[in-house]
Design an enzyme around this catalytic site. Structure first.
Site, PDB file in Angstrom:
ATOM      1  N   MET A 337       0.825  -1.216   0.000  1.00  0.00           N
ATOM      2  CA  MET A 337       0.000   0.000   0.000  1.00  0.00           C
ATOM      3  C   MET A 337       0.861   1.268   0.000  1.00  0.00           C
ATOM      4  O   MET A 337       0.626   2.196  -0.766  1.00  0.00           O
ATOM      5  CB  MET A 337      -0.930   0.025   1.221  1.00  0.00           C
ATOM      6  CG  MET A 337      -1.975  -1.047   1.239  1.00  0.00           C
ATOM      7  SD  MET A 337      -3.089  -0.983  -0.175  1.00  0.00           S
ATOM      8  CE  MET A 337      -4.128   0.396   0.253  1.00  0.00           C
ATOM      9  N   ASP A 356      11.056   3.100   5.089  1.00  0.00           N
ATOM     10  CA  ASP A 356      10.825   1.713   5.509  1.00  0.00           C
ATOM     11  C   ASP A 356      11.912   1.341   6.505  1.00  0.00           C
ATOM     12  O   ASP A 356      12.714   2.205   6.903  1.00  0.00           O
ATOM     13  CB  ASP A 356      10.771   0.764   4.293  1.00  0.00           C
ATOM     14  CG  ASP A 356       9.886  -0.452   4.584  1.00  0.00           C
ATOM     15  OD1 ASP A 356      10.244  -1.252   5.471  1.00  0.00           O
ATOM     16  OD2 ASP A 356       8.822  -0.587   3.943  1.00  0.00           O
ATOM     17  N   VAL A 413       2.377   0.613   7.674  1.00  0.00           N
ATOM     18  CA  VAL A 413       3.241  -0.501   8.093  1.00  0.00           C
ATOM     19  C   VAL A 413       2.361  -1.699   8.421  1.00  0.00           C
ATOM     20  O   VAL A 413       1.143  -1.653   8.261  1.00  0.00           O
ATOM     21  CB  VAL A 413       4.139  -0.099   9.293  1.00  0.00           C
ATOM     22  CG1 VAL A 413       5.058   1.048   8.907  1.00  0.00           C
ATOM     23  CG2 VAL A 413       3.307   0.292  10.512  1.00  0.00           C
ATOM     24  N   GLU A 415      -0.028  -4.537   9.832  1.00  0.00           N
ATOM     25  CA  GLU A 415      -1.264  -4.373  10.606  1.00  0.00           C
ATOM     26  C   GLU A 415      -1.072  -4.988  11.992  1.00  0.00           C
ATOM     27  O   GLU A 415      -1.576  -6.082  12.286  1.00  0.00           O
ATOM     28  CB  GLU A 415      -2.422  -5.045   9.824  1.00  0.00           C
ATOM     29  CG  GLU A 415      -3.798  -4.788  10.371  1.00  0.00           C
ATOM     30  CD  GLU A 415      -4.312  -3.384  10.093  1.00  0.00           C
ATOM     31  OE1 GLU A 415      -3.508  -2.486   9.833  1.00  0.00           O
ATOM     32  OE2 GLU A 415      -5.537  -3.206  10.158  1.00  0.00           O
ATOM     33  N   LYS A 420       2.699  -0.478  14.899  1.00  0.00           N
ATOM     34  CA  LYS A 420       2.147   0.859  14.615  1.00  0.00           C
ATOM     35  C   LYS A 420       2.484   1.816  15.764  1.00  0.00           C
ATOM     36  O   LYS A 420       2.799   2.988  15.526  1.00  0.00           O
ATOM     37  CB  LYS A 420       0.631   0.780  14.403  1.00  0.00           C
ATOM     38  CG  LYS A 420       0.255  -0.071  13.167  1.00  0.00           C
ATOM     39  CD  LYS A 420      -0.890   0.512  12.389  1.00  0.00           C
ATOM     40  CE  LYS A 420      -1.425  -0.406  11.317  1.00  0.00           C
ATOM     41  NZ  LYS A 420      -0.954  -0.162   9.962  1.00  0.00           N
ATOM     42  N   HIS A 463      -7.987   5.793   4.887  1.00  0.00           N
ATOM     43  CA  HIS A 463      -8.019   4.402   4.450  1.00  0.00           C
ATOM     44  C   HIS A 463      -8.110   4.344   2.932  1.00  0.00           C
ATOM     45  O   HIS A 463      -9.103   4.755   2.350  1.00  0.00           O
ATOM     46  CB  HIS A 463      -9.229   3.708   5.110  1.00  0.00           C
ATOM     47  CG  HIS A 463      -9.320   2.253   4.823  1.00  0.00           C
ATOM     48  ND1 HIS A 463     -10.517   1.599   4.685  1.00  0.00           N
ATOM     49  CD2 HIS A 463      -8.361   1.326   4.630  1.00  0.00           C
ATOM     50  CE1 HIS A 463     -10.282   0.324   4.436  1.00  0.00           C
ATOM     51  NE2 HIS A 463      -8.991   0.137   4.389  1.00  0.00           N
TER      52      HIS A 463
HETATM   53  P1  NAD Z   1       2.902  -4.815   3.479  1.00  0.00           P
HETATM   54  O1  NAD Z   1       3.328  -5.943   4.344  1.00  0.00           O
HETATM   55  O2  NAD Z   1       2.927  -5.005   2.008  1.00  0.00           O
HETATM   56  O3  NAD Z   1       3.787  -3.530   3.776  1.00  0.00           O
HETATM   57  C1  NAD Z   1       4.139  -3.125   5.066  1.00  0.00           C
HETATM   58  C2  NAD Z   1       5.471  -2.409   4.956  1.00  0.00           C
HETATM   59  O4  NAD Z   1       5.753  -1.800   6.203  1.00  0.00           O
HETATM   60  C3  NAD Z   1       6.635  -3.338   4.645  1.00  0.00           C
HETATM   61  O5  NAD Z   1       7.376  -2.811   3.567  1.00  0.00           O
HETATM   62  C4  NAD Z   1       7.463  -3.316   5.924  1.00  0.00           C
HETATM   63  O6  NAD Z   1       8.856  -3.482   5.698  1.00  0.00           O
HETATM   64  C5  NAD Z   1       7.138  -1.948   6.463  1.00  0.00           C
HETATM   65  N1  NAD Z   1       7.367  -1.815   7.887  1.00  0.00           N
HETATM   66  C6  NAD Z   1       7.044  -2.672   8.868  1.00  0.00           C
HETATM   67  N2  NAD Z   1       7.444  -2.176  10.067  1.00  0.00           N
HETATM   68  C7  NAD Z   1       8.006  -0.980   9.814  1.00  0.00           C
HETATM   69  C8  NAD Z   1       8.600   0.007  10.619  1.00  0.00           C
HETATM   70  N3  NAD Z   1       8.678  -0.145  11.937  1.00  0.00           N
HETATM   71  N4  NAD Z   1       9.079   1.122  10.040  1.00  0.00           N
HETATM   72  C9  NAD Z   1       9.001   1.270   8.714  1.00  0.00           C
HETATM   73  N5  NAD Z   1       8.442   0.367   7.894  1.00  0.00           N
HETATM   74  C10 NAD Z   1       7.977  -0.741   8.440  1.00  0.00           C
HETATM   75  O7  NAD Z   1       1.440  -4.417   3.982  1.00  0.00           O
HETATM   76  P2  NAD Z   1       0.288  -3.624   3.216  1.00  0.00           P
HETATM   77  O8  NAD Z   1      -0.637  -4.598   2.564  1.00  0.00           O
HETATM   78  O9  NAD Z   1       0.897  -2.556   2.424  1.00  0.00           O
HETATM   79  O10 NAD Z   1      -0.522  -3.005   4.434  1.00  0.00           O
HETATM   80  C11 NAD Z   1      -0.037  -1.890   5.131  1.00  0.00           C
HETATM   81  C12 NAD Z   1      -1.158  -1.267   5.919  1.00  0.00           C
HETATM   82  O11 NAD Z   1      -2.198  -0.876   5.016  1.00  0.00           O
HETATM   83  C13 NAD Z   1      -1.819  -2.160   6.933  1.00  0.00           C
HETATM   84  O12 NAD Z   1      -2.192  -1.402   8.056  1.00  0.00           O
HETATM   85  C14 NAD Z   1      -3.054  -2.673   6.202  1.00  0.00           C
HETATM   86  O13 NAD Z   1      -4.098  -3.025   7.090  1.00  0.00           O
HETATM   87  C15 NAD Z   1      -3.434  -1.444   5.422  1.00  0.00           C
HETATM   88  N6  NAD Z   1      -4.265  -1.677   4.235  1.00  0.00           N
HETATM   89  C16 NAD Z   1      -3.993  -2.706   3.402  1.00  0.00           C
HETATM   90  C17 NAD Z   1      -4.777  -2.894   2.280  1.00  0.00           C
HETATM   91  C18 NAD Z   1      -4.472  -4.019   1.316  1.00  0.00           C
HETATM   92  O14 NAD Z   1      -5.272  -4.228   0.389  1.00  0.00           O
HETATM   93  N7  NAD Z   1      -3.373  -4.710   1.462  1.00  0.00           N
HETATM   94  C19 NAD Z   1      -5.841  -2.012   2.014  1.00  0.00           C
HETATM   95  C20 NAD Z   1      -6.081  -0.943   2.878  1.00  0.00           C
HETATM   96  C21 NAD Z   1      -5.282  -0.799   3.985  1.00  0.00           C
END
Ligand code: NAD
Length: 736
Positions: A337, A356, A413, A415, A420, A463
């Site tokens: 995302m 990241d 980051v 979920e 968070k 969101h």
């Molecule tokens: P993802 O796993 O693809 O990406 C998460 C990223 O966060 C990774 O690159 C990871 O290295 C990074 N990260 C983790 N801890 C970190 C930290 N302490 N500092 C910096 N970076 C860090 O996950 P995603 O699917 O992109 O989801 C991210 C968020 O978006 C979540 O909260 C999820 O609920 C929300 N979301 C996801 C979707 C979806 O369709 N996947 C839709 C809406 C919202």
């Protein structure tokens, strides 16, 4: 003579240049005043012997967006008021009103002097219909020129002569395709379809248009010439015999009969091509009058045209908050995302710091943007330079101090509450006062996350939906302590990235996911009842949903559904989840390793391309199967729409959503809720709350208590209220 919205300058060759430039508006639109002034201009140029011909253009960067909201709104309110008094007279008045633009354009076409439309930018709907009535059309080759008759997208169709002129300029198949899809044409495509005569460099537009007149352009439309034949020969040709029997079937396949306007286009063209032009215009006028009276047109125009624009323009923006011009935005988490959020932000001209855990992960996130830019360059949407400039605005980093001058930071980051929390603390340590922190969480309550932060009033949820670059909706979530400043900044940001916001209060699943999971859970119920999976998917599409619930669950990921079911049990207890759903999903995930599209195994099998996905045959063995003729498809359709609409009604009752426009627009843009209904609440209002309550009671008796109508719905049914009446977004309640 002087006009408010037009200037008229006649040159030495006797060519009057009419420039449409409405004061105080960013775009020209048709209003009653425009029609009056245009009428006066036609009269004046005809009467003036010095005028040999007219070039009509726009003084703005676009040509015109078509009809004005207020004109359409007043037409509906006028009709509804009149109908209550005398339905037949109301219909007659509507018919006459509808004929006004048609008559004016026909007057222009038959005025005896040549008119040329010089299309300098976006030319939509009524504006292109006006151009079609001109004897010549020249378009600029600029990339910004888009030509379309998009009315069908809001439940109506080109009703000012468009169906008749298009079908007499281009072949019937292309005409139907253009009008039933509302597709946008480039100038070159419009020329190839014979809809414009010339495409020229932008600076040659007016000279080329004038030259057409100097070259002796005849002030007679082709269809007013003796012996005119429509391209392809009209209706009674071998080619037409191939097209016309198939056309209604193709339309039905595409629309399931849900869009009266699309069908009316077919009728207008088919019937109109068999009669003289003026009779064709009358046929169009009749169908247009009919379509305007449908619930579909009313609801679609309200949600997809009026409400969408109002929300986009900040209808929910708190008063008294100065506008923030965002210069720099931080995105933390460069995963699925975050990478795309960074891309859409940079595409809006805003600098982004993309953070990241390490620089490699952040750089990989920027790589997603690089891929998207490459695609856009390939499709001609961006030049190399524009692409390079966009990418230069994204700076990958692993150093939180790079966020120090951000106006807004969005975290995406993992979920996970603890992850968070750590990110909120790290960002807050460097973020200046007044900057806003937003979370893209999809499941964690914003109020809880805000507790990790010292300035909870500056904490908000934004969101996004995936794919971020395509989905037009964002849900802005208010925590208990979120302040007006944070809301204003979030809405300014959403406007800058050109998405439509809905503002909702904090709740598990917010608005969109609450509704989406109702849709998916209804499909689980159907599977468990033994309804064949193909019928479930097809019934949903026939109800107007763009993606079947099982296919949607595969996209979302079945293991994510499993996680959410388990989290719901953990937080709210066993009773909060249907044990049969848990059994089904745990069997798929744990028993069969079917996680969805991501591992090519879900409710569908996903073979390597170019083979297409197909429903997993093993679904048949999970539950005893019903025969197709034991299943009532009509009831399946009702169940899908009703369960979602009920959930939307619950969100209003609980105060999660406070404005019906947001539930409607959110349901269409968020998950494609049957657009012809105008959205989940308009679906209820459209049939009447009383009828909806009766439907729900009937469904509850057979399919379970989740269909039980709520106290609010029963109360509204008893009082004869609608959602737009009781929760009037423009009314005093809102102002209070
Ligand atoms: P993802 O796993 O693809 O990406 C998460 C990223 O966060 C990774 O690159 C990871 O290295 C990074 N990260 C983790 N801890 C970190 C930290 N302490 N500092 C910096 N970076 C860090 O996950 P995603 O699917 O992109 O989801 C991210 C968020 O978006 C979540 O909260 C999820 O609920 C929300 N979301 C996801 C979707 C979806 O369709 N996947 C839709 C809406 C919202």
């Amino acid at each position: 003579m002087t006009y408010t919205n037009f200037t008229v300058e006649t040159d030495a060759d006797g060519i009057a240049l009419v420039t449409w430039d409405m004061p105080g508006k960013s775009m020209n639109v048709f209003t009653a005043e425009i029609l009056e002034e245009l009428n006066a201009i036609i009269d004046a140029t005809v009467a003036d012997a010095a005028v040999k011909g007219v070039v009509f253009t726009s003084g703005k960067s676009s040509f015109s967006g078509g009809a004005d909201l207020s004109m359409i709104k007043s037409m509906f309110s006028f009709y509804r008021e009149e109908k209550a008094k005398d339905p037949a007279a109301a219909t007659q008045k509507l018919f006459d009103l509808v004929g006004r633009m048609t008559g004016l354009f026909r007057k222009l076409e038959t005025c005896g002097k040549p008119w040329v439309s010089a299309i300098n930018g976006t030319c939509m709907g009524g504006a292109f219909e006006l151009s079609l009535a001109c004897h010549g059309r020249v378009a600029s080759s600029a990339k910004s020129v888009k030509i379309a008759l998009p009315e069908v997208k809001v439940g109506i169709f080109p009703g000012a002569g468009g169906t008749q002129r298009i079908a007499r300029l281009t072949d019937a198949q292309s005409a139907l395709q253009m009008m039933t899809t509302g597709q946008s044409l480039t100038a070159a495509r419009a020329k190839a379809m014979n809809l414009v005569h010339q495409v020229v460099e932008p600076d040659q537009l007016i000279p080329a248009a004038k030259q057409m007149i100097k070259d002796g352009l005849k002030p007679v439309a082709p269809w007013d010439e003796k012996g005119f034949k429509a391209p392809g020969g009209g209706i009674w040709t071998p080619a037409a015999a191939q097209l016309w029997p198939a056309a209604p079937a193709i339309l039905r396949r595409e629309t399931s009969g849900n869009y009266p306007a699309a069908l009316a286009i077919l009728k207008c063209v088919y019937e109109g091509l068999q009669v003289p032009f003026d009779t064709g215009l009358k046929i169009e006028q009749r169908y247009f009058t009919h379509v305007l009276q449908t619930t579909e047109a009313y609801s679609m125009i309200r949600s997809l045209f009026i409400s969408m624009q109002e929300l986009g323009k900040g209808a929910r923006r708190p008063a008294g908050q100065p506008k923030t011009e965002l210069k720099k935005v931080g995105v933390v988490g460069a995963g699925f995302m975050g990478a795309s959020i960074a891309y859409v932000t940079a595409a809006a001209g805003i600098s982004v710091t993309l953070i990241d855990r390490d620089i490699d992960a952040a750089t990989k996130g920027k790589g997603v943007g690089e891929g998207l830019v490459k695609d856009s360059i390939g499709k001609g949407r961006l030049t190399q330079d524009e692409g390079a400039a966009l990418l230069s605005r994204i700076t990958p980093s692993a150093d939180y101090s790079d966020l120090k001058d951000s106006d807004l930071v969005i975290e995406a980051v993992f979920e996970d509450r603890e992850v968070k929390k750590a990110v909120v603390e790290a960002v807050e340590a460097v973020l200046p006062a007044g900057a806003v922190f937003a979370s893209n969480t999809s499941t964690l309550p914003i109020t809880g996350l805000a507790k990790n932060c010292k300035r909870p009033s500056d904490f908000i949820g934004i969101h996004f939906f995936s794919p971020v670059e395509k989905m037009m909706l964002t849900e802005v979530i208010l925590g208990k302590e979120t302040g007006d400043h944070a809301l204003a900044v979030a809405l300014d940001y959403v406007a800058a990235i050109k998405k439509t916001p809905i503002v909702v209060n904090d709740t598990r699943g917010f608005f969109v996911n609450r509704c989406v999971f109702r849709y998916i859970h209804e499909a689980y119920d159907m599977l468990i009842e033994g309804v064949p999976a193909a019928m479930i998917e097809n019934a949903a599409k026939m109800a107007g949903m763009p993606v079947g619930p099982l296919a949607l669950n595969d996209e979302v990921a079945i293991d994510l559904s499993y996680k959410i079911l388990k989290a719901t049990v953990a937080d709210l207890g066993e009773k909060a989840v249907d044990p049969r759903h848990m059994q089904l999903i745990s069997r798929l995930v744990e028993g069969e390793g079917r996680l969805g599209r991501k591992n090519s195994k879900g409710f569908y099998d996903y073979p390597p391309k170019p083979a297409k996905k197909s429903l997993w045959p093993g679904l048949k063995d999970l539950y005893p199967q019903k025969k197709a003729d034991e299943v009532d498809v009509g009831v399946l359709k009702q169940r899908f729409l009703a369960t979602i609409a009920l959930e939307a009604a619950r969100t209003i009752e609980e105060g999660i959503v406070t404005d019906p426009r947001e539930a409607d627009v959110g349901s269409i843009l968020g998950f494609g809720f049957a657009p012809y209904t105008g959205g989940a609440l308009s679906y209820i209002d459209g049939m009447g709350v009383k009828a909806f309550v009766e439907l729900c009671e009937k469904l509850a008796a057979t399919y379970g208590p989740h269909f039980q109508p709520t106290a609010l719905l029963k109360d509204m049914a008893a009082k004869g209220e609608t959602f737009y009446g009781r929760f009037d977004p423009y009314g005093a309640k809102k102002a209070a």
